[in-house]
Design an enzyme around this catalytic site. Structure first.
Site, PDB file in Angstrom:
ATOM      1  N   ARG A   1      -2.689   2.536   3.310  1.00  0.00           N
ATOM      2  CA  ARG A   1      -3.831   2.534   2.403  1.00  0.00           C
ATOM      3  C   ARG A   1      -3.945   1.154   1.764  1.00  0.00           C
ATOM      4  O   ARG A   1      -2.947   0.552   1.370  1.00  0.00           O
ATOM      5  CB  ARG A   1      -3.684   3.597   1.304  1.00  0.00           C
ATOM      6  CG  ARG A   1      -3.794   5.047   1.793  1.00  0.00           C
ATOM      7  CD  ARG A   1      -5.175   5.375   2.323  1.00  0.00           C
ATOM      8  NE  ARG A   1      -5.293   6.754   2.753  1.00  0.00           N
ATOM      9  CZ  ARG A   1      -5.036   7.208   3.966  1.00  0.00           C
ATOM     10  NH1 ARG A   1      -4.608   6.357   4.906  1.00  0.00           N
ATOM     11  NH2 ARG A   1      -5.187   8.479   4.282  1.00  0.00           N
TER      12      ARG A   1
ATOM     13  N   HIS B   1      -9.839   1.561  10.544  1.00  0.00           N
ATOM     14  CA  HIS B   1      -9.141   2.792  10.159  1.00  0.00           C
ATOM     15  C   HIS B   1      -9.079   3.796  11.316  1.00  0.00           C
ATOM     16  O   HIS B   1      -9.575   4.924  11.227  1.00  0.00           O
ATOM     17  CB  HIS B   1      -9.786   3.437   8.934  1.00  0.00           C
ATOM     18  CG  HIS B   1      -8.811   4.303   8.176  1.00  0.00           C
ATOM     19  ND1 HIS B   1      -8.970   4.631   6.850  1.00  0.00           N
ATOM     20  CD2 HIS B   1      -7.662   4.920   8.565  1.00  0.00           C
ATOM     21  CE1 HIS B   1      -7.971   5.403   6.452  1.00  0.00           C
ATOM     22  NE2 HIS B   1      -7.162   5.599   7.489  1.00  0.00           N
TER      23      HIS B   1
ATOM     24  N   GLU C   1     -14.354   1.789   2.259  1.00  0.00           N
ATOM     25  CA  GLU C   1     -14.578   2.264   3.628  1.00  0.00           C
ATOM     26  C   GLU C   1     -15.760   3.219   3.661  1.00  0.00           C
ATOM     27  O   GLU C   1     -15.938   3.998   2.714  1.00  0.00           O
ATOM     28  CB  GLU C   1     -13.324   2.970   4.161  1.00  0.00           C
ATOM     29  CG  GLU C   1     -12.119   2.056   4.301  1.00  0.00           C
ATOM     30  CD  GLU C   1     -10.929   2.744   4.961  1.00  0.00           C
ATOM     31  OE1 GLU C   1     -11.100   3.871   5.500  1.00  0.00           O
ATOM     32  OE2 GLU C   1      -9.842   2.166   4.963  1.00  0.00           O
TER      33      GLU C   1
END
Length: 330
Positions: free
Chosen positions: A241, A290, A270
């Site tokens: 993260r 991601h 994001e």
């Protein structure tokens, strides 16, 4: 027990993948709507979810907070997998919404671990940069680094960190661990070297990979001062993260030359669509969007669990409930 048919909504299935999974047949008895785009606006989400009884989330792609929950009187179940910092659990409980989220103890995301090591290889050998140069008509643009005999630092020795440590050992790397006390003890029991201090850890690693959940205790756990301790030729990898690193510290550290490189799969905001974001413009950074857990194999595993939670709720016996107090209020 017979199942109650539910109106199910799935958000953020960007490539319409879930319908193609074998496990999707588990939802055959339900009325399923799948959205393939992403929206953040509460008004738009409230409209989309107005008739939804069961909401399926793909990790943390959409935040479910009180202002939205208050506008969804028909919602009774949120089904997902893993941690849930994006869900207002207290608000769900107040509104009688069951949150089911399998924590899958003992089963690491091998997809995320594999991507982590893929990024390590790509960064150390400059694979994306070499590919871009070759396509531009240039033959070789620099000299990379081998992994053998380098020190791989694992910050956070959980399920994924342990898997990445094993990959490092297979490549002949020395593995050094830093983590909370209980995790350091597990690493030592596994025969790994534990750093004497956090400072020594940052100073010693040639490759440093972060493997922690983002909670209050770990937010900004990596500071600018700690990044400044890294070797001038080191690589920092973050597939966990973005919030684990002090905001803005990584870009500043890369510009200062410590570490020399970064490989990241996670971002402060994001989806990241700003092409001018500093991480996307730096030649010493490899970025992926991601995709740590985004493989068909991982999807089959994760969504089989998520769909089973829907079936369990529809049959009257919810499982993996993270707010069990909501059950006593029903």
């Amino acid at each position: 027990m017979s199942l109650a048919t539910m109106k199910i909504t799935i958000l953020d299935d960007w490539f319409d993948t879930l319908r193609t999974l074998d496990c999707f047949r588990k939802l055959d008895d339900h009325e399923v709507t799948v959205w393939n785009d992403h929206v953040d606006e509460v008004d738009a989400l409230a409209q989309r979810l107005a008739d939804t009884e069961g909401l399926i989330l793909i990790r943390e792609r959409t935040a479910i907070r009180a202002p939205l929950i208050e506008r969804l009187p028909k919602l009774r179940l949120i089904s997902q997998r893993s941690v849930y910092p994006h869900i207002d659990i207290d608000s769900c409980t107040r509104h009688g919404i069951v949150v089911s989220s399998d924590q899958h103890p003992g089963t690491p995301s091998y997809a995320a671990a594999e991507l982590t090591f893929g990024l390590i290889l790509a960064a150390m050998r400059q694979i994306p940069q070499q590919m871009a140069a070759l396509r531009a008509g240039r033959w070789q643009i620099g000299v990379g680094h081998t992994l053998r005999d380098k020190t791989l630092g694992i910050y956070g020795y959980g399920r994924i960190g342990r898997a990445v440590a094993g990959y490092g050992q297979a490549f002949g790397m020395r593995v050094l661990v830093w983590a909370r006390e209980a995790s350091r003890q597990r690493a030592a029991a596994d025969g790994l070297t534990v750093a004497a201090s956090k400072a020594e850890f940052f100073e010693s690693c040639d490759v440093l990979s972060l493997h922690m959940r983002l909670v209050d205790a770990t937010r900004a756990i990596v500071t600018a001062a700690e990044l400044a301790r890294m070797k001038p030729g080191a690589l920092l990898v973050n597939t966990s993260r973005a919030g684990l690193i002090e905001r803005g510290a990584l870009v500043a550290a890369l510009r200062a030359g410590r570490p020399a490189m970064a490989a990241v799969d996670v971002y402060d905001e994001e989806p990241l669509t700003d092409r001018d974001d500093p991480l996307l413009t730096m030649n010493n950074v490899i970025c992926t969007p991601h995709i740590g857990y985004v493989t068909r194999d991982e999807y089959e595993l994760q969504f089989a669990d998520i769909f089973d939670q829907v079936i369990a709720y529809a049959s009257g016996s919810p499982i993996n409930v993270v707010n069990p107090e909501v059950m006593s209020a029903k």
